[in-house]
Design a protein around this motif. Structure first.
Motif, PDB file in Angstrom:
ATOM      1  N   LYS A  36     -12.972 -75.550  44.305  1.00 15.73           N
ATOM      2  CA  LYS A  36     -12.946 -74.558  45.380  1.00 15.73           C
ATOM      3  C   LYS A  36     -14.331 -73.950  45.572  1.00 15.73           C
ATOM      4  CE  LYS A  36      -9.922 -72.546  48.185  1.00 15.73           C
ATOM      5  NZ  LYS A  36      -8.936 -71.540  47.734  1.00 15.73           N
ATOM      6  N   VAL A  37     -14.973 -73.601  44.463  1.00 12.84           N
ATOM      7  CA  VAL A  37     -16.308 -72.998  44.516  1.00 12.84           C
ATOM      8  C   VAL A  37     -17.314 -73.955  45.154  1.00 12.84           C
ATOM      9  CG1 VAL A  37     -18.285 -72.300  43.088  1.00 12.84           C
ATOM     10  CG2 VAL A  37     -16.009 -71.396  42.594  1.00 12.84           C
ATOM     11  N   LYS A  38     -17.244 -75.217  44.751  1.00  9.75           N
ATOM     12  CA  LYS A  38     -18.188 -76.206  45.246  1.00  9.75           C
ATOM     13  C   LYS A  38     -17.973 -76.544  46.725  1.00  9.75           C
ATOM     14  CE  LYS A  38     -20.886 -76.983  41.798  1.00  9.75           C
ATOM     15  NZ  LYS A  38     -22.323 -76.668  41.912  1.00  9.75           N
ATOM     16  N   SER A 114     -26.147 -67.685  38.854  1.00  9.39           N
ATOM     17  CA  SER A 114     -25.943 -69.015  39.437  1.00  9.39           C
ATOM     18  C   SER A 114     -24.939 -69.849  38.646  1.00  9.39           C
ATOM     19  CB  SER A 114     -27.276 -69.768  39.536  1.00  9.39           C
ATOM     20  OG  SER A 114     -27.884 -69.898  38.278  1.00  9.39           O
ATOM     21  N   LYS A 115     -24.690 -69.454  37.396  1.00  6.68           N
ATOM     22  CA  LYS A 115     -23.738 -70.192  36.560  1.00  6.68           C
ATOM     23  C   LYS A 115     -22.402 -69.472  36.414  1.00  6.68           C
ATOM     24  CE  LYS A 115     -26.899 -73.275  35.404  1.00  6.68           C
ATOM     25  NZ  LYS A 115     -26.860 -74.632  35.976  1.00  6.68           N
ATOM     26  N   MET A 116     -22.309 -68.271  36.977  1.00  2.00           N
ATOM     27  CA  MET A 116     -21.125 -67.430  36.744  1.00  2.00           C
ATOM     28  C   MET A 116     -19.823 -68.124  37.116  1.00  2.00           C
ATOM     29  SD  MET A 116     -20.219 -63.762  38.463  1.00  2.00           S
ATOM     30  CE  MET A 116     -18.539 -63.111  38.396  1.00  2.00           C
ATOM     31  N   LEU A 117     -19.842 -68.913  38.183  1.00  2.48           N
ATOM     32  CA  LEU A 117     -18.612 -69.528  38.666  1.00  2.48           C
ATOM     33  C   LEU A 117     -18.433 -70.962  38.195  1.00  2.48           C
ATOM     34  CD1 LEU A 117     -18.686 -68.174  42.335  1.00  2.48           C
ATOM     35  CD2 LEU A 117     -17.484 -67.216  40.355  1.00  2.48           C
ATOM     36  N   THR A 118     -19.406 -71.478  37.411  1.00  2.00           N
ATOM     37  CA  THR A 118     -19.318 -72.889  37.000  1.00  2.00           C
ATOM     38  C   THR A 118     -19.669 -73.138  35.534  1.00  2.00           C
ATOM     39  OG1 THR A 118     -21.602 -73.281  37.715  1.00  2.00           O
ATOM     40  CG2 THR A 118     -19.884 -73.716  39.333  1.00  2.00           C
ATOM     41  N   PHE A 119     -20.079 -72.090  34.790  1.00  3.38           N
ATOM     42  CA  PHE A 119     -20.575 -72.285  33.425  1.00  3.38           C
ATOM     43  C   PHE A 119     -19.543 -72.898  32.483  1.00  3.38           C
ATOM     44  CE2 PHE A 119     -18.230 -68.398  32.997  1.00  3.38           C
ATOM     45  CZ  PHE A 119     -17.771 -68.392  31.699  1.00  3.38           C
ATOM     46  N   TYR A 120     -18.270 -72.682  32.785  1.00  4.68           N
ATOM     47  CA  TYR A 120     -17.185 -73.100  31.902  1.00  4.68           C
ATOM     48  C   TYR A 120     -16.957 -74.605  31.893  1.00  4.68           C
ATOM     49  CZ  TYR A 120     -15.148 -72.815  36.537  1.00  4.68           C
ATOM     50  OH  TYR A 120     -14.933 -72.952  37.880  1.00  4.68           O
TER      51      TYR A 120
END
Length: 215
Positions: A36-38, A114-120
């Motif tokens: 969704k984020v991407k 910049s990594k908050m929504l994808t770091f996991y």
């Protein structure tokens, strides 16, 4: 004795498959969030951040906002501004009339905007956690535990809105007992952005007499 061993092995098997199912469910939900984020061209987030450490008698709360586009971001936080143009990080502190220009620290434990929504996506074990109701919204929590035992982070809880598949809350607990909570107040996507939003104008700050430091 044999029956006890069989019962013990059976319990271990149930526990193993239960954990595997929990991990699989958690990963599947996180994959939905990532996709969704991407799919968005850009994201604007207004948030509240709270830092707490009971032993140090610390509690600090502040509001901020961040605009994200790919790896680039523009952050307003603690009265300062931080810009990442894809190459350098620029931190502007108007109160001190100071600008710091530095390279990105990829090894840092803290989650950058910049990594908050994808770091996991990498470096963590996942497990299914509690489901909460937040103002009529169902928030499903997923617990992330770093695979690297040397990290300063003990665990991260991600609260995900089950309807929108957007991250609603991030709760990071450090090994030193410090808990950082980021709560999303507003989540907007595909906003019209200035073409210079992610461009740093060094001359503007030189003309203002700001002290500029390069690290």
């Amino acid at each position: 004795m044999i029956k006890k061993h069989i019962l013990f092995i059976g319990l271990l098997t149930v526990a193993f498959f239960s954990h595997a199912q929990s991990s699989s469910k958690a990963k599947a939900l996180l994959d939905e969030v990532y996709d969704k984020v991407k799919s968005y061209d850009n994201i604007y987030i207004d948030f509240t951040s709270t830092i707490e450490n009971t032993e140090a008698n610390l509690k600090q709360e502040t509001h901020g906002n961040v605009t994200l586009k790919g790896e680039k971001y523009f952050l307003n936080y603690f009265g300062a501004q931080q810009l990442f143009d894809g190459d350098k990080v620029y931190t502007v502190v108007p109160e001190n009339e100071e600008v710091t220009i530095e390279d990105v620290n990829e090894d840092a434990d803290n989650v950058s905007p910049s990594k908050m929504l994808t770091f996991y996506k990498t470096g963590h074990n996942y497990s299914w956690d509690i489901l909460q109701n937040a103002g009529g919204r169902k928030i499903q929590y997923v617990k992330l535990t770093p695979i690297d035992s040397n990290t300063e982070i003990k665990s991260v809880l991600l609260g995900i809105d089950t309807q929108t598949k957007h991250i609603y809350k991030l709760i990071q607990t450090g090994n030193n007992g410090t808990k950082t909570t980021i709560t999303v107040n507003s989540f907007k996507t595909n906003q019209p952005l200035s073409s210079t939003l992610f461009t740093f104008d060094e001359k503007k700050y030189e003309d203002k007499g700001y002290y500029i430091t390069r690290n």
